[in-house]
Design an enzyme around this catalytic site. Structure first.
Site, PDB file in Angstrom:
ATOM      1  CG  ASP A   1      34.409  53.681 155.784  1.00 49.98           C
ATOM      2  OD1 ASP A   1      34.715  53.885 154.470  1.00 49.98           O
ATOM      3  OD2 ASP A   1      32.984  53.815 155.980  1.00 49.98           O
TER       4      ASP A   1
ATOM      5  CG  ASP B   1      33.959  54.979 150.119  1.00 45.80           C
ATOM      6  OD1 ASP B   1      34.293  54.267 151.139  1.00 45.80           O
ATOM      7  OD2 ASP B   1      32.802  55.061 150.048  1.00 45.80           O
TER       8      ASP B   1
END
Length: 427
Positions: free
Chosen positions: A311, A124
């Site tokens: 992201d 992440d």
């Protein structure tokens, strides 16, 4: 290679991820879309295709998109403005699409502690702290996972971070602090995520081993998360601030995560890296134009003024209202041969039943400085039959470059040079 992981969690977090006559369009067989995952004989996931009994709590595609939308809504409410030089790759491990877990997020298998214990964790770039679900954990506090909870008492390299230490004080500065535990001796932390979930525990050190070739299939619920954000607590910061990854288009393929530099020093297109005021975790890029079916959309530069967070943990790409509306109209026009179907989270979804092949328009994204990425067809454009873009809000707000659009590119974050690179066909 081994490194020190700076956090082990005692509570929970739940993650929910050619050919044609005109070269501006691609004819693809419907079988080329993300296939059903192959059963693993070693481990069986309770939501997977090899489960011994029908699952009763299998997350739906709508559930997955709902979590992604919550994350998109959060990042759209921040507004942007402005890693170290390449060295040898310090560590590189395979990444896999978590489609067999019905998450559409990306995972790697790493090992924790001494002796080493393997665990599956999400990668992440929108998070800094890395964590793992650990013992002790009271009933109802930890999310169900296939692997046993990690037991730090069995690791000879585990130690908690003292509350009086500089790393603990840095947590307070970066808004991750959760006070002290065990009579003020252990450093506590708390992370709140955009979808309303959170995780908390004791800030700790243990050995993290990243070894090539440790993942062959994806199985089991996620056991934790590797934070690759921009702050000093992130795993990437421990490798000089340079991180790259390649996210495969389908679960039958493997990508990679490289810490320390890019997998291949040549072949990148670069664009300036920006940051988000008040949200230093995020790295942003600025979109300059969109091309679909060989035609550049008529959009003013002001439509992209808010920038886009890159992201890996978001599924869908969020564009400001004007840009999204123009893209949606052009895509629907190009796909008018197929029936639109309703969806609670996305507004451009199709029913391809009865079609052996479909024709999909190519989509290219051009960023400031001229870097252009041609999205993978079809799995970098469509997800579960839906256009992998959504409206992120008013013009000028921050958008998000989601992981579907990033598929098959090596995406490189270089904080020392303040740039983001894209290398095509990397996995």
């Amino acid at each position: 290679m081994a490194s020190l992981l700076l956090c082990l969690v005692l509570c929970s977090y739940y993650s929910i991820v050619h050919g044609g006559g005109d070269d501006s369009f691609v004819t693809v067989p419907t079988s080329s879309f993300e296939p059903n995952p192959v059963c693993s004989q070693e481990r069986v996931h309770r939501h997977g295709p090899c489960a011994p009994s029908p699952p009763t709590d299998k997350p739906t595609f709508a559930d997955t998109l709902c979590r992604s939308r919550a994350r998109l809504n959060y990042t759209a409410n921040v507004a942007p403005t402005d890693m170290r030089s390449h060295g040898d790759v310090k560590a590189s491990i395979p990444t896999h699409l978590g489609s067999s877990l019905n998450s559409l997020e990306y995972v790697v298998t790493v090992s924790f502690g001494t002796p080493a214990v393997s665990r599956v964790v999400v990668i992440d770039t929108g998070s800094d702290l890395s964590w793992l679900q650990c013992k002790p954990c009271n009933p109802g506090e930890c999310t169900a996972q296939k692997d046993p909870l990690y037991d730090p008492s069995h690791s000879s390299t585990y130690s908690s971070v003292p509350c009086s230490s500089d790393p603990c004080k840095k947590l307070t500065a970066d808004v991750y602090s959760n006070g002290c535990t065990s009579n003020g001796k252990q450093c506590g932390f708390l992370i709140s995520y955009a979808d309303g979930t959170s995780t908390s525990g004791v800030y700790s050190k243990d050995k993290l081993t990243l070894a090539p070739g440790v993942v062959h299939t994806v199985s089991g619920l996620y056991d934790g998360l590797l934070g690759l954000g921009r702050l000093s607590e992130s795993l990437g910061a421990q490798y000089g601030g340079t991180v790259s990854y390649c996210l495969p288009a389908v679960s039958s393929k493997r990508g990679f995560l490289a810490l320390g530099s890019g997998r291949n020093p040549s072949g990148f297109q670069f664009t300036p890296m920006g940051t988000v005021p008040g949200q230093p975790t995020f790295a942003t890029v600025k979109l300059a134009g969109i091309t679909i079916g060989g035609k550049k959309l008529n959009l003013r530069p002001s439509a992209f003024e808010g920038g886009m967070i890159v992201d890996s943990g978001s599924i869908i790409t969020g564009l400001p209202s004007t840009a999204y509306g123009v893209l949606r109209s052009a895509f629907r026009e190009a796909m008018q041969a197929y029936r639109l179907v309703p969806n609670d989270q996305l507004d451009t979804c199709y029913d391809f039943k009865g079609h052996k092949n479909i024709v999909v328009p190519k989509i290219s994204l051009t960023f400031s400085g001229g870097a252009t990425i041609n999205l993978h067809v079809p799995n970098g454009i469509l997800v579960n039959g839906c256009l992998a873009f959504a409206d992120s809000g008013l013009d000028g707000t921050t958008g998000v470059l989601g992981n579907v659009n990033q598929r098959t590119f090596e995406v490189l974050f270089d904080t020392s040079s303040s740039k983001v690179g894209f290398r095509a066909n990397a996995c």
